[in-house]
Design a protein around this motif. Sequence first.
Motif, PDB file in Angstrom:
ATOM      1  N   ILE A  91      -8.048   0.648  -3.225  1.00  0.00           N
ATOM      2  CA  ILE A  91      -8.557   0.135  -1.942  1.00  0.00           C
ATOM      3  C   ILE A  91      -9.273   1.186  -1.111  1.00  0.00           C
ATOM      4  O   ILE A  91      -9.753   0.894  -0.022  1.00  0.00           O
ATOM      5  N   VAL A 123       0.847  -1.196   0.000  1.00  0.00           N
ATOM      6  CA  VAL A 123       0.000   0.000   0.000  1.00  0.00           C
ATOM      7  C   VAL A 123       0.879   1.241   0.000  1.00  0.00           C
ATOM      8  O   VAL A 123       1.621   1.493   0.942  1.00  0.00           O
ATOM      9  N   ARG A 140      -3.160  -6.180   2.969  1.00  0.00           N
ATOM     10  CA  ARG A 140      -2.816  -4.844   2.470  1.00  0.00           C
ATOM     11  C   ARG A 140      -1.807  -4.199   3.419  1.00  0.00           C
ATOM     12  O   ARG A 140      -2.153  -3.782   4.514  1.00  0.00           O
ATOM     13  N   ILE A 141      -0.547  -4.147   2.984  1.00  0.00           N
ATOM     14  CA  ILE A 141       0.536  -3.753   3.890  1.00  0.00           C
ATOM     15  C   ILE A 141       1.189  -2.443   3.441  1.00  0.00           C
ATOM     16  O   ILE A 141       1.733  -2.367   2.350  1.00  0.00           O
ATOM     17  N   GLY A 142       1.132  -1.442   4.296  1.00  0.00           N
ATOM     18  CA  GLY A 142       1.771  -0.150   4.002  1.00  0.00           C
ATOM     19  C   GLY A 142       3.024   0.079   4.828  1.00  0.00           C
ATOM     20  O   GLY A 142       4.143  -0.208   4.405  1.00  0.00           O
ATOM     21  N   THR A 143       2.837   0.568   6.054  1.00  0.00           N
ATOM     22  CA  THR A 143       3.983   1.005   6.868  1.00  0.00           C
ATOM     23  C   THR A 143       4.994  -0.105   7.170  1.00  0.00           C
ATOM     24  O   THR A 143       6.178   0.181   7.303  1.00  0.00           O
ATOM     25  N   MET A 202     -14.133  -7.192   1.489  1.00  0.00           N
ATOM     26  CA  MET A 202     -13.018  -6.489   2.114  1.00  0.00           C
ATOM     27  C   MET A 202     -13.485  -5.901   3.441  1.00  0.00           C
ATOM     28  O   MET A 202     -14.636  -5.492   3.564  1.00  0.00           O
ATOM     29  N   ASN A 259      -5.101   3.931  -1.881  1.00  0.00           N
ATOM     30  CA  ASN A 259      -6.446   4.255  -1.400  1.00  0.00           C
ATOM     31  C   ASN A 259      -6.819   5.694  -1.687  1.00  0.00           C
ATOM     32  O   ASN A 259      -7.928   6.109  -1.405  1.00  0.00           O
ATOM     33  N   SER A 315      -0.689  -3.753   8.291  1.00  0.00           N
ATOM     34  CA  SER A 315       0.623  -3.965   8.922  1.00  0.00           C
ATOM     35  C   SER A 315       0.528  -4.561  10.325  1.00  0.00           C
ATOM     36  O   SER A 315       1.321  -5.422  10.696  1.00  0.00           O
TER      37      SER A 315
HETATM   38  C1  LIG Z   1      -3.519   2.666   4.533  1.00  0.00           C
HETATM   39  C2  LIG Z   1      -4.287   1.449   4.284  1.00  0.00           C
HETATM   40  C3  LIG Z   1      -3.713   0.180   4.466  1.00  0.00           C
HETATM   41  C4  LIG Z   1      -2.293  -0.044   4.960  1.00  0.00           C
HETATM   42  O1  LIG Z   1      -2.156   0.325   6.281  1.00  0.00           O
HETATM   43  P1  LIG Z   1      -0.803   0.018   7.103  1.00  0.00           P
HETATM   44  O2  LIG Z   1      -1.241   0.054   8.505  1.00  0.00           O
HETATM   45  O3  LIG Z   1       0.155   1.095   6.753  1.00  0.00           O
HETATM   46  O4  LIG Z   1      -0.318  -1.311   6.673  1.00  0.00           O
HETATM   47  C5  LIG Z   1      -4.507  -0.929   4.198  1.00  0.00           C
HETATM   48  N1  LIG Z   1      -5.777  -0.810   3.772  1.00  0.00           N
HETATM   49  C6  LIG Z   1      -6.361   0.388   3.586  1.00  0.00           C
HETATM   50  C7  LIG Z   1      -7.769   0.448   3.117  1.00  0.00           C
HETATM   51  C8  LIG Z   1      -5.635   1.547   3.847  1.00  0.00           C
HETATM   52  O5  LIG Z   1      -6.228   2.729   3.671  1.00  0.00           O
END
Ligand SMILES: *Cc1c(COP(=O)(O)O)cnc(C)c1O
Length: 229
Positions: A77, A32, A219-222, A160, A55, A204
């Motif tokens: 997303i 993400v 769904r992995i961001g940080t 989701m 997103n 995350s």
């Molecule tokens: C930002 C976001 C993520 C990722 O979040 P992290 O905590 O950074 O992994 C996943 N899904 C959605 C819908 C988001 O908005």
Amino acid sequence: MIVENIESIKKKIASAARKAGRNPDDIIMLAVTKRQSIDKIEEAVNSGIDYIGENQFQEAYVKIPLIRDKIKEFHFIGHLQTNKISKLIPLGPALIHSVDSYHLALKLDEYLEKKELTQNILIQVNTSGEKSKFGVEPDDAEDLIRKIDKLESLRIKGLMTIGMLTNDWEKIRTCFRILRQFKENVKIPALERTDLKYLSMGMSNDFEIAIEEGANIIRIGTAIFGERY
Ligand SMILES: *Cc1c(COP(=O)(O)O)cnc(C)c1O
């Protein structure tokens, strides 16, 4: 750093999957990229990331064309406003995770039909009861799926959810369990286009719980990129 993060997450995915008696290869990890720099995103793509999730439409619009040729799939997303549909679809999202109303589905269908396109989508369900979250209420999800299934340009591919924002792991697990049980129990007669194969859940902080509860898209961001700007 990003390479190491990805390796470490992959190990955690594998061990959570093993614990649940599942095959790690069945789990898609979306990176993400919201509020991450293009340098970091390119580093991730060069480290073997194939699936990108955004997103925020305004960011996707700038970033996705820069990496489009190097990735397998871009997923949208975030909350989708109807006035962005005509700009989002040309970016070629393989999956839109966030359809949560018939109004949005109708507007998407209208646009897609004109372009003679079809679009894979997920239904976003609000499993946490938190008012700030988008998503259809679990009690209304069946009805929404039945109605959207009738729209010829849309293909529902799953569900989701976003887990509750809390450190109480059992509460988070309950959110994911609601989604899985809905998928397992729902029996809507005469669905034509719907195939509930994906459960997109886990970020995350909670992806291991989500995998134990059956997530096949996380769904992995940080955890990949570090803090957002
Ligand atoms: C930002 C976001 C993520 C990722 O979040 P992290 O905590 O950074 O992994 C996943 N899904 C959605 C819908 C988001 O908005």
